[in-house]
Motif scaffolding. Structure first.
Motif, short mmCIF file in Angstrom:
data_model
loop_
_atom_site.label_atom_id
_atom_site.label_comp_id
_atom_site.label_asym_id
_atom_site.label_seq_id
_atom_site.Cartn_x
_atom_site.Cartn_y
_atom_site.Cartn_z
N LEU A 74 -4.16 -9.96 -2.98
CA LEU A 74 -4.21 -8.54 -2.68
C LEU A 74 -3.30 -7.75 -3.61
N LYS A 75 -2.07 -8.21 -3.80
CA LYS A 75 -1.13 -7.52 -4.68
C LYS A 75 -1.66 -7.45 -6.11
N ILE B 197 0.07 -5.17 5.64
CA ILE B 197 -0.76 -5.68 4.54
C ILE B 197 -2.04 -4.85 4.38
N HIS B 198 -2.03 -3.64 4.90
CA HIS B 198 -3.20 -2.77 4.67
C HIS B 198 -3.24 -2.43 3.19
N PRO B 199 -4.37 -2.64 2.51
CA PRO B 199 -4.43 -2.44 1.05
C PRO B 199 -4.12 -1.02 0.59
N TYR B 200 -4.34 -0.01 1.47
CA TYR B 200 -4.02 1.36 1.09
C TYR B 200 -2.58 1.73 1.42
N ASN B 201 -1.88 0.83 2.10
CA ASN B 201 -0.51 1.13 2.49
C ASN B 201 0.52 0.50 1.55
N SER C 175 8.70 -3.24 -9.36
CA SER C 175 9.49 -4.38 -8.90
C SER C 175 9.27 -4.65 -7.41
N ALA C 176 8.43 -3.84 -6.77
CA ALA C 176 8.21 -3.99 -5.33
C ALA C 176 6.87 -3.37 -4.93
N MET C 177 6.42 -3.72 -3.75
CA MET C 177 5.29 -3.03 -3.12
C MET C 177 5.89 -2.24 -1.96
N ASP C 178 5.88 -0.94 -2.09
CA ASP C 178 6.38 -0.11 -1.01
C ASP C 178 5.32 0.04 0.07
N HIS C 179 5.77 0.11 1.31
CA HIS C 179 4.86 0.40 2.42
C HIS C 179 4.89 1.90 2.66
N TYR C 180 3.79 2.57 2.33
CA TYR C 180 3.79 4.03 2.47
C TYR C 180 4.13 4.44 3.90
N ALA C 181 3.41 3.88 4.87
CA ALA C 181 3.83 3.99 6.27
C ALA C 181 4.78 2.80 6.48
N PRO C 182 6.07 3.06 6.67
CA PRO C 182 7.08 1.99 6.63
C PRO C 182 6.77 0.81 7.54
N LYS C 183 7.00 -0.37 7.02
CA LYS C 183 6.72 -1.61 7.74
C LYS C 183 7.53 -1.72 9.02
N GLU C 184 8.75 -1.20 9.01
CA GLU C 184 9.59 -1.29 10.21
C GLU C 184 9.04 -0.42 11.34
N LYS C 185 8.38 0.67 10.98
CA LYS C 185 7.83 1.57 11.99
C LYS C 185 6.38 1.25 12.30
N PHE C 186 5.66 0.74 11.31
CA PHE C 186 4.24 0.46 11.48
C PHE C 186 3.93 -0.96 10.97
N PHE D 286 -9.89 -4.26 6.72
CA PHE D 286 -9.46 -5.21 7.74
C PHE D 286 -9.70 -6.66 7.32
N SER D 287 -10.63 -6.87 6.41
CA SER D 287 -10.91 -8.24 5.96
C SER D 287 -9.69 -8.89 5.33
N TYR D 288 -8.80 -8.07 4.73
CA TYR D 288 -7.58 -8.61 4.14
C TYR D 288 -6.63 -9.10 5.24
N TYR D 289 -6.55 -8.32 6.31
CA TYR D 289 -5.74 -8.75 7.45
C TYR D 289 -6.32 -10.04 8.04
N GLU D 290 -7.61 -10.06 8.22
CA GLU D 290 -8.26 -11.22 8.85
C GLU D 290 -8.01 -12.49 8.03
N LYS D 291 -8.12 -12.38 6.71
CA LYS D 291 -7.93 -13.54 5.85
C LYS D 291 -6.51 -14.07 5.93
N ILE D 292 -5.55 -13.16 5.90
CA ILE D 292 -4.14 -13.59 5.94
C ILE D 292 -3.76 -14.09 7.33
N ALA D 293 -4.22 -13.40 8.37
CA ALA D 293 -3.91 -13.83 9.74
C ALA D 293 -4.49 -15.21 10.02
#
Length: 314
Positions: free
Chosen positions: A97-98, A138-142, A122-133, A17-24
């Motif tokens: 993060l990337k 920016i979750h580091p495991y996603n 060439s990209a960072m895929d969102h394992y749990a899709p960004k449009e749905k979640f 969550f610290s990554y979210y907090e920093k970016i937010a």
């Protein structure tokens, strides 16, 4: 390679969550108020979304091996836009993060797609899709390093509607230690060449293999890998055969080295990697013969050297 595991970043003394907090916190205006909250005279009042996402991250972290348990949430339009903006708009925190995700990988996966192991990143895929979640944008495991092909094919797919199972292999937390794929090498006398036929031998992650078109892509890649293997065999024979008393001794040494190479491919890229499939199939095939390859593909010099060793053997 496909169905091979990569390294999740080490969180060390921080949590995801610290990554979210920093970016937010780095956002401005209304987005910062939505994502982070407000600071008045050094006193921080966190927003409702901030506290909600904190709980969401904790749930994700506790269920990394069972992400089918994630539940889509209905966000207000402004909240959804702000959450997606965390990824869509470059920030120092996101760039850092990337970079850390890439640097956490082996040298191979620092430049190869984690879903297929064939194309470059060439990209960072969102394992749990960004449009749905959007909460996990920016979750580091996603965030999974991927190629444009896999990223596009995966799109917003996540769960199988029929059984609620995850469609795709999770390179961070899924592990496969058995053969899902099998490769057969066939010599074609008519064209003096080889064909490579790959089939699914176990249904685990069959959807991953199907949606990302792994089999036809592997079969094309196998041609390139095998051509390199064949060239190395032919060049090595011409350069080193004179050091051996008999062809049999050379054959035995070649197979010994080939076995070491295929074992290294297994260790580096996994049991279902196209590299390992090619080397293992060749090693166990009836075509794994230096004499066969020199007769079929060798130069005049190589064939002359082969005939001399045959004469010695006789």
């Amino acid at each position: 390679m496909a169905l091979d595991s990569i390294n999740p970043i080490e969180l060390e003394n921080v949590d995801s969550f610290s990554y979210y907090e920093k970016i937010a916190k780095s956002k401005n205006g209304s987005r910062k108020r939505i994502l982070y909250g407000e600071t008045i005279q050094s006193n921080v009042t966190h927003s409702e979304i901030f506290n909600k996402i904190k709980d969401k991250y904790q749930f994700y972290d506790e269920n990394v091996e069972n992400l089918e348990l994630l539940v889509m949430d209905n966000y207000l339009k402004g909240d959804r836009e702000a959450l997606k903006h965390c990824y869509d708009s470059p920030t120092n925190g996101l760039r850092s993060l990337k970079e850390k995700i890439i640097q956490s990988q082996t040298s191979f996966y620092q430049c190869k797609c984690a879903y297929c192991g064939i194309n470059g990143i060439s990209a960072m895929d969102h394992y749990a899709p960004k449009e749905k979640f959007p909460e996990y944008a920016i979750h580091p495991y996603n965030l999974v390093p991927s190629c444009s092909f896999c990223n596009t094919k995966k799109s917003d797919l996540f769960l199988d509607e029929d059984n609620n199972n995850r469609i795709f292999f999770n390179p961070y937390f899924d592990e496969v230690d058995s053969n899902i794929l099998e490769l057969e090498i066939v010599y074609l006398e008519s064209s003096n060449n080889f064909s490579f036929n790959i089939k699914l031998v176990e249904d685990s992650y069959a959807s991953h293999i199907e949606f990302l078109e792994i089999i036809p892509r592997y079969e094309k890649e196998a041609i390139i890998i095998f051509d390199t293997l064949r060239t190395d065999l032919l060049l090595s024979f011409e350069a080193h055969i004179d050091m051996y008393d008999t062809l049999l001794t050379y054959e035995m040494n070649y197979k010994k080295q080939l076995k070491k190479t295929k074992e290294a491919k297994l260790k580096l890229h996994g049991i279902n990697s196209v590299d390992y499939l090619v080397y293992n199939s060749f090693y166990n095939s009836k075509y794994c013969s230096v004499e066969f390859f020199i007769n079929k593909f060798g130069s005049k010099i190589a064939k002359l050297k082969l005939s001399r060793k045959d004469d010695v053997s006789k």
